[in-house]
Design a protein around this motif. Structure first.
Motif, PDB file in Angstrom:
ATOM      1  N   ASN A 122      31.867 102.657  33.358  1.00  0.00           N
ATOM      2  CA  ASN A 122      31.602 103.994  33.917  1.00  0.00           C
ATOM      3  C   ASN A 122      31.043 104.974  32.892  1.00  0.00           C
ATOM      4  N   GLY A 123      31.499 104.853  31.639  1.00  0.00           N
ATOM      5  CA  GLY A 123      31.016 105.779  30.620  1.00  0.00           C
ATOM      6  C   GLY A 123      29.543 105.546  30.336  1.00  0.00           C
ATOM      7  N   THR A 124      29.173 104.290  30.174  1.00  0.00           N
ATOM      8  CA  THR A 124      27.775 103.952  29.881  1.00  0.00           C
ATOM      9  C   THR A 124      26.890 104.374  31.058  1.00  0.00           C
ATOM     10  N   GLN A 125      27.368 104.135  32.260  1.00  0.00           N
ATOM     11  CA  GLN A 125      26.623 104.560  33.451  1.00  0.00           C
ATOM     12  C   GLN A 125      26.385 106.076  33.416  1.00  0.00           C
ATOM     13  N   GLU A 126      27.436 106.830  33.152  1.00  0.00           N
ATOM     14  CA  GLU A 126      27.315 108.296  33.166  1.00  0.00           C
ATOM     15  C   GLU A 126      26.340 108.790  32.099  1.00  0.00           C
ATOM     16  N   ILE A 127      26.413 108.185  30.917  1.00  0.00           N
ATOM     17  CA  ILE A 127      25.588 108.658  29.800  1.00  0.00           C
ATOM     18  C   ILE A 127      24.086 108.465  30.070  1.00  0.00           C
ATOM     19  N   PHE A 128      23.750 107.370  30.773  1.00  0.00           N
ATOM     20  CA  PHE A 128      22.319 107.091  30.998  1.00  0.00           C
ATOM     21  C   PHE A 128      21.887 107.307  32.449  1.00  0.00           C
ATOM     22  N   TYR A 129      22.723 107.937  33.244  1.00  0.00           N
ATOM     23  CA  TYR A 129      22.499 107.987  34.701  1.00  0.00           C
ATOM     24  C   TYR A 129      21.183 108.653  35.088  1.00  0.00           C
ATOM     25  N   GLN A 130      20.723 109.578  34.247  1.00  0.00           N
ATOM     26  CA  GLN A 130      19.485 110.295  34.598  1.00  0.00           C
ATOM     27  C   GLN A 130      18.312 109.865  33.722  1.00  0.00           C
ATOM     28  N   ARG A 131      18.427 108.682  33.140  1.00  0.00           N
ATOM     29  CA  ARG A 131      17.344 108.225  32.260  1.00  0.00           C
ATOM     30  C   ARG A 131      16.779 106.900  32.741  1.00  0.00           C
ATOM     31  N   LYS A 132      15.465 106.739  32.541  1.00  0.00           N
ATOM     32  CA  LYS A 132      14.843 105.474  32.941  1.00  0.00           C
ATOM     33  C   LYS A 132      14.482 104.605  31.739  1.00  0.00           C
ATOM     34  N   ASP A 133      14.670 105.160  30.530  1.00  0.00           N
ATOM     35  CA  ASP A 133      14.351 104.376  29.336  1.00  0.00           C
ATOM     36  C   ASP A 133      15.508 103.472  28.913  1.00  0.00           C
ATOM     37  N   VAL A 134      16.662 103.631  29.580  1.00  0.00           N
ATOM     38  CA  VAL A 134      17.790 102.716  29.372  1.00  0.00           C
ATOM     39  C   VAL A 134      18.281 102.263  30.750  1.00  0.00           C
ATOM     40  N   LEU A 135      18.084 100.993  31.025  1.00  0.00           N
ATOM     41  CA  LEU A 135      18.558 100.419  32.297  1.00  0.00           C
ATOM     42  C   LEU A 135      20.012  99.983  32.119  1.00  0.00           C
ATOM     43  N   THR A 136      20.887 100.398  33.022  1.00  0.00           N
ATOM     44  CA  THR A 136      22.290  99.980  32.913  1.00  0.00           C
ATOM     45  C   THR A 136      22.659  99.082  34.093  1.00  0.00           C
ATOM     46  N   VAL A 137      23.181  97.898  33.761  1.00  0.00           N
ATOM     47  CA  VAL A 137      23.560  96.902  34.761  1.00  0.00           C
ATOM     48  C   VAL A 137      24.996  96.467  34.471  1.00  0.00           C
ATOM     49  N   SER A 138      25.860  96.502  35.471  1.00  0.00           N
ATOM     50  CA  SER A 138      27.270  96.159  35.236  1.00  0.00           C
ATOM     51  C   SER A 138      27.771  95.188  36.310  1.00  0.00           C
ATOM     52  N   ILE A 139      28.420  94.118  35.855  1.00  0.00           N
ATOM     53  CA  ILE A 139      29.074  93.159  36.763  1.00  0.00           C
ATOM     54  C   ILE A 139      30.574  93.347  36.553  1.00  0.00           C
ATOM     55  N   HIS A 140      31.319  93.629  37.615  1.00  0.00           N
ATOM     56  CA  HIS A 140      32.731  93.997  37.390  1.00  0.00           C
ATOM     57  C   HIS A 140      33.582  93.822  38.643  1.00  0.00           C
ATOM     58  N   ALA A 141      34.876  94.010  38.436  1.00  0.00           N
ATOM     59  CA  ALA A 141      35.844  93.935  39.528  1.00  0.00           C
ATOM     60  C   ALA A 141      35.579  95.058  40.528  1.00  0.00           C
ATOM     61  N   ASP A 142      35.690  94.740  41.786  1.00  0.00           N
ATOM     62  CA  ASP A 142      35.510  95.714  42.863  1.00  0.00           C
ATOM     63  C   ASP A 142      36.390  96.941  42.589  1.00  0.00           C
ATOM     64  N   PRO A 143      35.761  98.113  42.392  1.00  0.00           N
ATOM     65  CA  PRO A 143      36.558  99.299  42.015  1.00  0.00           C
ATOM     66  C   PRO A 143      37.514  99.790  43.112  1.00  0.00           C
ATOM     67  N   ARG A 144      37.390  99.248  44.303  1.00  0.00           N
ATOM     68  CA  ARG A 144      38.381  99.631  45.323  1.00  0.00           C
ATOM     69  C   ARG A 144      39.773  99.128  44.931  1.00  0.00           C
ATOM     70  N   PHE A 145      39.789  98.108  44.054  1.00  0.00           N
ATOM     71  CA  PHE A 145      41.079  97.505  43.691  1.00  0.00           C
ATOM     72  C   PHE A 145      41.408  97.598  42.199  1.00  0.00           C
ATOM     73  N   LYS A 146      40.417  97.964  41.394  1.00  0.00           N
ATOM     74  CA  LYS A 146      40.624  97.855  39.944  1.00  0.00           C
ATOM     75  C   LYS A 146      40.025  99.054  39.212  1.00  0.00           C
ATOM     76  N   PHE A 147      40.632  99.389  38.078  1.00  0.00           N
ATOM     77  CA  PHE A 147      40.146 100.451  37.202  1.00  0.00           C
ATOM     78  C   PHE A 147      38.643 100.283  36.972  1.00  0.00           C
ATOM     79  N   PRO A 148      37.840 101.340  36.922  1.00  0.00           N
ATOM     80  CA  PRO A 148      38.181 102.768  36.961  1.00  0.00           C
ATOM     81  C   PRO A 148      38.201 103.385  38.367  1.00  0.00           C
TER      82      PRO A 148
END
Ligand code: ZN
Length: 335
Positions: free
Chosen positions: A194-220
Protein backbone atom coordinates in the motif's frame (compact mmCIF):
# COMPACT_ATOMS: atom_id res chain seq x y z
CA UNK A 1 24.47 -12.01 -7.51
CA UNK A 2 25.44 -8.90 -5.57
CA UNK A 3 24.17 -9.04 -1.96
CA UNK A 4 24.17 -6.07 0.42
CA UNK A 5 23.39 -6.00 4.12
CA UNK A 6 23.96 -3.46 6.90
CA UNK A 7 24.80 -3.49 10.60
CA UNK A 8 22.41 -1.49 12.70
CA UNK A 9 19.25 -2.63 10.94
CA UNK A 10 19.24 -5.36 13.61
CA UNK A 11 19.22 -2.85 16.52
CA UNK A 12 15.56 -2.06 15.97
CA UNK A 13 13.97 -4.71 18.17
CA UNK A 14 10.30 -4.15 19.04
CA UNK A 15 9.15 -6.30 21.95
CA UNK A 16 5.45 -6.36 21.20
CA UNK A 17 2.65 -5.16 18.97
CA UNK A 18 -0.85 -4.24 20.09
CA UNK A 19 -3.62 -6.27 18.53
CA UNK A 20 -7.22 -5.89 19.67
CA UNK A 21 -6.09 -4.20 22.87
CA UNK A 22 -3.64 -6.97 23.80
CA UNK A 23 0.16 -7.00 23.73
CA UNK A 24 1.22 -9.82 21.39
CA UNK A 25 4.75 -10.86 20.45
CA UNK A 26 6.24 -8.89 17.58
CA UNK A 27 6.79 -10.84 14.34
CA UNK A 28 9.33 -8.50 12.74
CA UNK A 29 12.41 -9.58 14.70
CA UNK A 30 16.18 -9.17 14.13
CA UNK A 31 16.50 -12.97 13.84
CA UNK A 32 14.97 -12.61 10.37
CA UNK A 33 18.20 -11.03 9.14
CA UNK A 34 20.38 -13.56 10.98
CA UNK A 35 18.62 -16.54 9.43
CA UNK A 36 18.92 -15.12 5.91
CA UNK A 37 22.60 -14.21 6.33
CA UNK A 38 23.35 -17.64 7.77
CA UNK A 39 21.67 -19.44 4.87
CA UNK A 40 23.48 -17.25 2.33
CA UNK A 41 26.87 -17.92 3.94
CA UNK A 42 26.16 -21.64 4.04
CA UNK A 43 25.66 -21.46 0.26
CA UNK A 44 28.92 -19.48 -0.06
CA UNK A 45 27.34 -16.23 -1.20
CA UNK A 46 29.40 -13.11 -0.39
CA UNK A 47 27.64 -10.40 1.60
CA UNK A 48 28.85 -6.83 1.11
CA UNK A 49 28.43 -4.51 4.11
CA UNK A 50 29.67 -1.24 2.61
CA UNK A 51 27.13 1.33 1.59
CA UNK A 52 26.52 5.07 1.27
CA UNK A 53 23.86 6.92 3.26
CA UNK A 54 20.69 7.63 1.33
CA UNK A 55 20.78 11.32 0.29
CA UNK A 56 18.32 13.57 2.15
CA UNK A 57 16.93 14.77 -1.19
CA UNK A 58 15.99 11.22 -2.18
CA UNK A 59 14.48 10.45 1.23
CA UNK A 60 12.41 13.63 0.94
CA UNK A 61 11.37 12.80 -2.62
CA UNK A 62 9.72 9.71 -1.11
CA UNK A 63 8.56 10.86 2.35
CA UNK A 64 7.20 14.14 3.67
CA UNK A 65 9.68 16.23 5.62
CA UNK A 66 7.57 16.35 8.82
CA UNK A 67 7.30 12.56 8.80
CA UNK A 68 11.07 12.03 8.47
CA UNK A 69 11.72 14.66 11.13
CA UNK A 70 9.25 13.04 13.51
CA UNK A 71 10.87 9.58 13.27
CA UNK A 72 14.30 11.11 13.77
CA UNK A 73 13.28 13.28 16.72
CA UNK A 74 11.10 10.66 18.46
CA UNK A 75 13.89 8.05 18.20
CA UNK A 76 16.38 10.51 19.62
CA UNK A 77 14.18 11.52 22.56
CA UNK A 78 13.50 7.96 23.76
CA UNK A 79 15.67 6.43 26.46
CA UNK A 80 17.20 2.93 26.34
CA UNK A 81 14.24 0.66 26.97
CA UNK A 82 11.47 3.04 26.04
CA UNK A 83 9.19 2.62 23.07
CA UNK A 84 6.51 4.81 21.58
CA UNK A 85 3.13 3.54 20.33
CA UNK A 86 0.26 5.66 19.07
CA UNK A 87 -2.82 5.69 21.30
CA UNK A 88 -4.94 8.02 19.24
CA UNK A 89 -4.95 8.68 15.50
CA UNK A 90 -5.21 12.04 13.80
CA UNK A 91 -8.78 12.79 12.82
CA UNK A 92 -8.25 16.48 12.15
CA UNK A 93 -5.35 18.53 10.96
CA UNK A 94 -2.98 17.64 13.74
CA UNK A 95 -2.85 21.18 15.04
CA UNK A 96 -1.65 21.91 18.53
CA UNK A 97 -0.27 18.49 19.37
CA UNK A 98 2.35 18.71 22.08
CA UNK A 99 3.72 15.33 23.16
CA UNK A 100 5.32 12.52 21.15
CA UNK A 101 2.47 10.07 21.73
CA UNK A 102 -0.07 12.49 20.26
CA UNK A 103 2.29 13.53 17.46
CA UNK A 104 2.72 9.88 16.56
CA UNK A 105 -1.00 9.69 15.78
CA UNK A 106 -0.29 12.06 12.87
CA UNK A 107 2.15 9.63 11.30
CA UNK A 108 0.86 6.10 12.12
CA UNK A 109 -1.71 3.82 10.58
CA UNK A 110 -1.63 1.01 13.16
CA UNK A 111 -0.34 -0.14 16.56
CA UNK A 112 2.08 -2.74 15.18
CA UNK A 113 4.80 -0.22 14.34
CA UNK A 114 6.41 1.38 17.41
CA UNK A 115 9.34 3.75 17.54
CA UNK A 116 12.35 2.73 19.63
CA UNK A 117 15.60 4.65 20.24
CA UNK A 118 17.24 2.70 17.38
CA UNK A 119 14.37 2.97 14.89
CA UNK A 120 15.57 5.98 12.90
CA UNK A 121 19.10 4.63 12.50
CA UNK A 122 17.93 1.13 11.54
CA UNK A 123 15.31 2.41 9.09
CA UNK A 124 17.84 4.86 7.64
CA UNK A 125 20.41 2.09 7.10
CA UNK A 126 17.73 -0.14 5.60
CA UNK A 127 16.87 2.63 3.12
CA UNK A 128 20.57 3.30 2.53
CA UNK A 129 21.36 -0.25 1.41
CA UNK A 130 18.41 -0.19 -1.03
CA UNK A 131 19.73 3.12 -2.38
CA UNK A 132 23.35 1.96 -2.58
CA UNK A 133 22.48 -1.21 -4.50
CA UNK A 134 20.20 0.80 -6.82
CA UNK A 135 23.12 3.13 -7.50
CA UNK A 136 25.39 0.20 -8.42
CA UNK A 137 22.65 -1.12 -10.72
CA UNK A 138 22.24 2.27 -12.40
CA UNK A 139 26.01 2.61 -12.88
CA UNK A 140 26.07 -0.79 -14.59
CA UNK A 141 28.38 -2.25 -11.92
CA UNK A 142 25.85 -5.01 -11.26
CA UNK A 143 22.97 -6.51 -13.23
CA UNK A 144 21.16 -7.99 -10.24
CA UNK A 145 21.27 -7.10 -6.58
CA UNK A 146 19.62 -8.26 -3.38
CA UNK A 147 19.39 -6.06 -0.27
CA UNK A 148 18.63 -7.45 3.19
CA UNK A 149 16.49 -4.53 4.23
CA UNK A 150 15.12 -4.49 7.75
CA UNK A 151 12.85 -2.96 8.94
CA UNK A 152 10.83 -3.62 5.78
CA UNK A 153 9.33 -0.72 3.86
CA UNK A 154 6.44 -1.36 1.50
CA UNK A 155 3.63 -0.43 3.93
CA UNK A 156 5.18 2.98 4.68
CA UNK A 157 3.36 5.69 2.72
CA UNK A 158 4.75 9.17 2.12
CA UNK A 159 3.68 10.17 5.63
CA UNK A 160 2.45 7.13 7.58
CA UNK A 161 4.37 4.31 9.24
CA UNK A 162 2.56 0.99 9.51
CA UNK A 163 2.84 -2.76 9.00
CA UNK A 164 6.32 -2.76 10.66
CA UNK A 165 7.54 -0.24 8.02
CA UNK A 166 9.04 3.26 8.46
CA UNK A 167 10.94 4.26 5.31
CA UNK A 168 9.81 2.66 2.06
CA UNK A 169 13.06 1.07 0.88
CA UNK A 170 11.52 -0.25 -2.35
CA UNK A 171 10.04 3.17 -3.21
CA UNK A 172 13.32 4.93 -2.38
CA UNK A 173 15.23 2.63 -4.76
CA UNK A 174 12.54 3.01 -7.45
CA UNK A 175 12.50 6.78 -7.02
CA UNK A 176 16.27 6.91 -7.42
CA UNK A 177 16.22 4.74 -10.55
CA UNK A 178 13.31 6.73 -12.04
CA UNK A 179 15.73 9.61 -12.70
CA UNK A 180 17.51 7.34 -15.20
CA UNK A 181 14.66 5.47 -16.94
CA UNK A 182 11.25 3.89 -16.51
CA UNK A 183 10.92 1.68 -13.44
CA UNK A 184 8.55 -1.20 -12.74
CA UNK A 185 7.98 -2.34 -9.15
CA UNK A 186 6.78 -5.91 -8.67
CA UNK A 187 5.62 -6.54 -5.12
CA UNK A 188 5.37 -10.26 -4.30
CA UNK A 189 4.99 -9.89 -0.52
CA UNK A 190 1.91 -11.58 0.92
CA UNK A 191 0.48 -8.21 1.87
CA UNK A 192 -0.52 -5.44 -0.51
CA UNK A 193 2.27 -2.89 -0.97
CA UNK A 194 0.00 0.00 0.00
CA UNK A 195 2.82 2.43 0.74
CA UNK A 196 4.52 1.92 -2.61
CA UNK A 197 1.16 2.24 -4.36
CA UNK A 198 0.41 5.53 -2.59
CA UNK A 199 3.83 7.02 -3.29
CA UNK A 200 3.62 6.43 -7.06
CA UNK A 201 -0.16 6.55 -7.51
CA UNK A 202 -0.11 9.70 -9.64
CA UNK A 203 2.99 8.89 -11.66
CA UNK A 204 3.43 7.04 -14.93
CA UNK A 205 7.22 6.81 -14.84
CA UNK A 206 7.00 4.14 -12.12
CA UNK A 207 4.63 1.24 -12.75
CA UNK A 208 3.51 -0.50 -9.55
CA UNK A 209 2.27 -4.10 -9.68
CA UNK A 210 1.36 -6.09 -6.56
CA UNK A 211 0.32 -9.73 -6.09
CA UNK A 212 -1.11 -10.26 -2.61
CA UNK A 213 -3.66 -11.71 -0.24
CA UNK A 214 -7.22 -10.54 -0.83
CA UNK A 215 -7.45 -7.40 1.36
CA UNK A 216 -11.00 -8.27 2.37
CA UNK A 217 -9.39 -10.84 4.66
CA UNK A 218 -5.82 -9.71 5.22
CA UNK A 219 -3.74 -6.67 6.16
CA UNK A 220 -3.73 -3.83 5.05
CA UNK A 221 -7.50 -4.36 4.50
CA UNK A 222 -8.29 -0.94 3.05
CA UNK A 223 -6.18 -1.11 -0.12
CA UNK A 224 -5.07 -3.63 -2.73
CA UNK A 225 -8.27 -3.98 -4.74
CA UNK A 226 -8.42 -4.47 -8.50
CA UNK A 227 -10.12 -1.13 -9.14
CA UNK A 228 -7.18 0.86 -7.70
CA UNK A 229 -5.51 1.65 -11.00
CA UNK A 230 -3.80 5.00 -10.42
CA UNK A 231 -4.87 8.62 -10.62
CA UNK A 232 -4.24 11.56 -12.94
CA UNK A 233 -1.05 10.97 -14.94
CA UNK A 234 -0.69 7.67 -13.09
CA UNK A 235 -4.04 6.30 -14.30
CA UNK A 236 -3.44 2.79 -15.62
CA UNK A 237 0.00 2.48 -13.99
CA UNK A 238 -1.01 0.64 -10.82
CA UNK A 239 -2.11 -2.98 -11.06
CA UNK A 240 -3.32 -5.17 -8.18
CA UNK A 241 -3.77 -8.94 -8.13
CA UNK A 242 -5.57 -9.98 -4.93
CA UNK A 243 -5.60 -13.75 -4.44
CA UNK A 244 -7.60 -16.15 -2.28
CA UNK A 245 -6.52 -17.95 0.88
CA UNK A 246 -4.31 -21.04 0.37
CA UNK A 247 -3.15 -19.91 -3.08
CA UNK A 248 -0.52 -22.49 -4.06
CA UNK A 249 2.44 -22.59 -6.45
CA UNK A 250 0.38 -23.26 -9.60
CA UNK A 251 -2.20 -20.52 -9.21
CA UNK A 252 0.49 -18.09 -8.06
CA UNK A 253 2.62 -18.87 -11.10
CA UNK A 254 -0.31 -18.20 -13.46
CA UNK A 255 -0.88 -14.80 -11.79
CA UNK A 256 2.83 -13.98 -11.84
CA UNK A 257 2.93 -14.64 -15.58
CA UNK A 258 0.00 -12.24 -16.11
CA UNK A 259 1.71 -9.59 -13.99
CA UNK A 260 4.96 -9.99 -15.91
CA UNK A 261 3.14 -9.51 -19.23
CA UNK A 262 1.93 -6.13 -17.95
CA UNK A 263 5.48 -5.25 -16.91
CA UNK A 264 6.94 -6.41 -20.23
CA UNK A 265 4.49 -4.25 -22.16
CA UNK A 266 5.58 -1.25 -20.08
CA UNK A 267 9.20 -1.81 -21.21
CA UNK A 268 10.92 -0.71 -17.99
CA UNK A 269 14.61 0.18 -17.87
CA UNK A 270 14.79 -1.23 -14.32
CA UNK A 271 12.78 -3.65 -12.20
CA UNK A 272 12.55 -3.45 -8.42
CA UNK A 273 11.17 -6.57 -6.74
CA UNK A 274 9.67 -6.14 -3.26
CA UNK A 275 10.41 -9.64 -2.02
CA UNK A 276 8.18 -10.76 0.81
CA UNK A 277 8.58 -14.40 1.78
CA UNK A 278 5.48 -14.44 3.98
CA UNK A 279 3.68 -16.15 1.07
CA UNK A 280 5.34 -19.33 2.42
CA UNK A 281 3.02 -22.18 3.45
CA UNK A 282 4.53 -22.28 6.96
CA UNK A 283 4.64 -18.55 7.61
CA UNK A 284 3.17 -17.79 11.06
CA UNK A 285 1.16 -14.82 9.76
CA UNK A 286 0.63 -16.26 6.29
CA UNK A 287 -2.37 -16.92 4.05
CA UNK A 288 -0.86 -18.59 0.93
CA UNK A 289 0.70 -22.03 0.43
CA UNK A 290 3.89 -21.45 -1.56
CA UNK A 291 6.76 -23.92 -1.17
CA UNK A 292 10.50 -23.37 -0.74
CA UNK A 293 11.14 -24.98 -4.15
CA UNK A 294 8.69 -22.62 -5.83
CA UNK A 295 10.66 -19.48 -4.90
CA UNK A 296 13.38 -20.62 -7.30
CA UNK A 297 10.86 -20.94 -10.13
CA UNK A 298 9.30 -17.59 -9.21
CA UNK A 299 12.70 -15.91 -9.52
CA UNK A 300 13.55 -17.70 -12.78
CA UNK A 301 10.27 -16.48 -14.27
CA UNK A 302 10.94 -12.89 -13.16
CA UNK A 303 14.55 -13.00 -14.43
CA UNK A 304 13.24 -13.78 -17.95
CA UNK A 305 12.41 -10.07 -18.27
CA UNK A 306 16.12 -9.51 -18.84
CA UNK A 307 16.35 -6.04 -17.33
CA UNK A 308 18.56 -4.94 -14.42
CA UNK A 309 16.82 -6.17 -11.26
CA UNK A 310 17.03 -4.95 -7.66
CA UNK A 311 15.48 -7.23 -5.05
CA UNK A 312 14.49 -5.56 -1.79
CA UNK A 313 13.69 -7.77 1.20
CA UNK A 314 10.26 -7.06 2.65
CA UNK A 315 8.31 -9.48 4.93
CA UNK A 316 8.67 -13.17 5.81
CA UNK A 317 8.30 -14.32 9.41
CA UNK A 318 9.20 -17.99 9.65
CA UNK A 319 12.61 -17.39 11.20
CA UNK A 320 13.57 -21.04 10.86
CA UNK A 321 12.96 -21.37 7.12
CA UNK A 322 13.18 -17.79 5.88
CA UNK A 323 16.85 -18.22 4.95
CA UNK A 324 16.17 -21.30 2.83
CA UNK A 325 13.40 -19.47 1.00
CA UNK A 326 15.61 -16.45 0.30
CA UNK A 327 18.38 -18.75 -0.99
CA UNK A 328 15.89 -20.59 -3.21
CA UNK A 329 14.78 -17.26 -4.72
CA UNK A 330 18.34 -16.05 -5.25
CA UNK A 331 19.33 -19.31 -6.93
CA UNK A 332 16.42 -18.83 -9.34
CA UNK A 333 17.65 -15.32 -10.12
CA UNK A 334 21.08 -16.53 -11.15
CA UNK A 335 20.22 -19.84 -12.83
ZN1 ZN B 1 4.03 -9.01 4.28
Amino acid sequence: MYILSAGSQKDHNPQFEIFNGEQTSHSEVPARIDTIEKALRREKFQIDKTFSPVPKSLLLKTHKVDYVKFISQASRELKNNESLYPSIFNMGRGQGVTNSMTKMGNFSSDMYTPILPSTYKSAFESASIAYSAAQKLQQGKIQKGYTLCRPPGHHATSSLMGGYCYFNNTAIAANYLSSYGKVAVLDVDLHHGNGTQEIFYQRKDVLTVSIHADPRFKFPYYTGFVNETGEGLGKGFNVNYPLAEKTGDKKYQATLEKALLVIKKYRPTYLVVALGLDTFIEDPIGFFSLTTEYYQKMAETIAHLQVPILIVQEGGYNTEKLGNNAVSFIKGMIS
